[in-house]
Write an enzyme that holds these catalytic residues in place. Structure first.
Site, mmCIF file in Angstrom:
data_model
loop_
_atom_site.group_PDB
_atom_site.id
_atom_site.type_symbol
_atom_site.label_atom_id
_atom_site.label_comp_id
_atom_site.label_asym_id
_atom_site.label_seq_id
_atom_site.Cartn_x
_atom_site.Cartn_y
_atom_site.Cartn_z
ATOM 1 C CB SER A 295 19.439 9.702 24.731
ATOM 2 O OG SER A 295 20.535 10.575 24.932
ATOM 3 C CE LYS B 253 20.325 12.907 27.746
ATOM 4 N NZ LYS B 253 21.275 12.714 26.631
ATOM 5 C CB SER C 64 21.876 12.141 22.540
ATOM 6 O OG SER C 64 21.565 10.792 22.463
HETATM 7 N N1 GLN Z 1 21.328 7.202 19.585
HETATM 8 C C1 GLN Z 1 22.715 6.963 19.832
HETATM 9 C C2 GLN Z 1 22.853 5.772 20.764
HETATM 10 O O1 GLN Z 1 21.891 5.163 21.027
HETATM 11 C C3 GLN Z 1 23.364 8.192 20.388
HETATM 12 C C4 GLN Z 1 23.044 8.393 21.820
HETATM 13 C C5 GLN Z 1 23.669 9.618 22.379
HETATM 14 O O2 GLN Z 1 24.153 10.496 21.667
HETATM 15 N N2 GLN Z 1 23.728 9.650 23.686
HETATM 16 O O3 GLN Z 1 23.900 5.477 21.227
#
Ligand code: GLN
Length: 488
Positions: free
Chosen positions: A154, A79, A178
């Site tokens: 994400s 990532k 994420s």
């Molecule tokens: N979707 C969640 C957010 O927008 C979690 C994101 C993540 O785990 N980095 O914060």
């Protein structure tokens, strides 16, 4: 089957027996990338030449007959939140659009030392804020099962790359879901280890009390092998715990007799897609048939988790992102003086969702609101954590859906942040409590999109999660299904 379509452990076996070379595997993966990437946009940066060089080095190590680590010669995607020495790291933000880090994250260093071949940096929501990978400054990644759908987020680029065989395994990060939610959307295995289990040194910070690094893989065995490679104490990360990381693959024996599995009644709520509910309930029956005991439990503070998360995560993000000021590194907008440099660089460098989070977090921490929002959220967080501690007196693992729906349509939730935030309703509590959680495929909906099941374990008990996940995987065929892409 083409080499890129195989698992890490299959390829390891072939490399050991010298049936294939790392260069051949790497070429196969890049071939696959060439034929599918235009459609999917999994990567922000590719490093083919460096990868082939690393593959050659791995082949030399194999030729010397070095006792080979499972990752030796295996193409792995990262990532774009992991610092990679000499390789652009953007966090999918314009503000880091041309940032070249001077060092590797500890996890990246560990993978490289184990002989893994880095294919490139995968797409994500900017600063890991999002659930669909649409908040990237570069492109929206498409779901390999249906390009009209999001891959989740994400870590959507990593999830889609694993599902589409554009790499053999990948790393993601998980602050509120994420790793697990995109794993669920793309039909792969993704694990968020216990807070403190894996070093975050060199991982761009979003919300420091929640962020954790983890594997995204084609099956449970690969997940165990990747976790083993990255886990362990790191003196450079003060939150990393000095506890030995066991040899996880050793727990994968399929024997779950007597294991007590809790099913939280608060996770089967109105609004959940009926096929997801059915898929997970069927999976629970499979687990039961294989000898585990199943009983209903309660996590009563679940309904507050999303609200608590969006106060704590935004508060921490507002502080972590203060470092992007146009001066020290990253994008600098032309300006007349220092204040204008700060303002214009941040104005032009950050995307809309990141700005929204910075504003929310700054507000929650400001004088007069700190007690009402931030402090209150911390208190409720303690209650959420306590719910799990109570539950784990009665059971060894907890099973839930990973996400309330399968992958939604591109553009479906971009205009409604609250709807987007609800995608993580089942994963967020796990981060708030610092627990380990894994998502694995447990079926498909009527549109052919994968359904994910989440297994949550006790602190530092990733082994039980993996054991249970493996037993389920052995009893089913879901992990063998692959998306059909037009080319290659
Ligand atoms: N979707 C969640 C957010 O927008 C979690 C994101 C993540 O785990 N980095 O914060």
């Amino acid at each position: 089957m083409s080499l890129h379509a195989l698992t890490l452990h299959d390829l390891h076996g072939k490399l050991e027996k010298r049936e294939v070379s790392s260069v051949e595997i790497t070429e196969s993966v890049f071939q696959r990338i060439s034929s599918t990437e235009e459609k999917l946009h999994c990567y922000i940066t590719l490093c083919r030449d460096a990868a082939v060089q690393e593959a050659k080095r791995a082949d030399e190590r194999l030729k010397r007959g070095e006792a080979s680590a499972p990752l030796l010669g295996i193409p792995v995607a990262l990532k774009d939140i992991f610092l990679t020495r000499g390789l652009r790291t953007t966090c999918a933000s314009k503000i880091l659009g041309s940032f070249i880090p001077p060092y590797d994250a500890t996890t990246v260093r560990k993978l490289k030392e184990a002989g893994a071949v880095v294919t490139g940096k995968t797409n994500m929501d900017e600063f890991a804020m999002g659930s669909s990978t649409e908040n990237s400054a570069f492109a929206a990644t498409r779901n390999p099962w249906n390009p009209e759908r999001v891959p989740g987020g994400s870590s959507g680029g990593s999830a889609a790359a694993v599902a589409a065989d554009q790499c053999i395994a990948a790393l993601g990060t998980d602050t509120g879901g994420s790793i697990r939610q995109p794993a669920s959307c793309c039909g792969i295995v993704g694990m968020k280890p216990t807070y403190g289990r894996v070093s975050r040194y060199g991982v761009i910070a979003f919300a420091s009390s929640l962020d954790q690094v983890g594997p995204m893989t084609k099956d449970v065995t690969d997940c165990a092998l990747m976790l083993e490679a990255i886990a362990g104490h790191d003196p450079s990360d003060s939150t990393s715990v000095d506890a030995p990381a066991p040899a996880y693959a050793g727990f994968l024996n399929g024997d779950i007799k007597g294991l007590r599995v809790g099913i939280p009644k608060e996770y089967f709520i109105k609004g959940i897609q009926p096929e997801v509910e059915q898929g997970v309930k069927d999976a629970i029956r499979v687990i039961e048939r294989n000898g585990a005991g199943v009983e209903e439990i309660s996590l009563p503070h679940t309904e507050y988790a999303v609200a608590v998360y969006y106060i704590i995560a935004t508060a921490e993000a507002s502080s972590n992102l203060a470092r992007y000021d146009g001066m020290k590194y990253g994008y600098r907008a032309p300006a007349r003086d220092l204040t204008e440099t700060y303002m214009k660089s941040r104005e032009e460098g950050f995307g809309a969702e990141v700005k929204r989070r910075i504003m929310l977090g700054t507000y929650a921490l400001s004088a007069g609101y700190y007690d009402a929002y931030y402090l209150k959220a911390q208190k409720v967080r303690a209650l959420i954590k306590r719910d799990f501690a109570e539950a784990f007196r009665k059971c060894d693992a907890i099973v839930t859906p990973t996400a309330p729906t399968t992958a939604f349509k591109i553009g479906e939730k971009t205009q409604d942040p609250l709807q987007m935030y609800l995608s993580d309703i089942f994963t967020i509590s796990v981060n708030l409590a610092g627990l380990p959680g894994l998502s694995l495929p447990c079926g498909f909906d009527g549109d052919g999109l994968p359904i994910g099941m989440q297994i949550i374990g006790k602190h530092f008990d990733e082994a039980t999660i993996l054991k249970l996940a493996f037993a389920y995987e052995q009893a089913t065929e879901w992990h063998k299904k692959k998306p059909i892409l037009d080319h290659g």
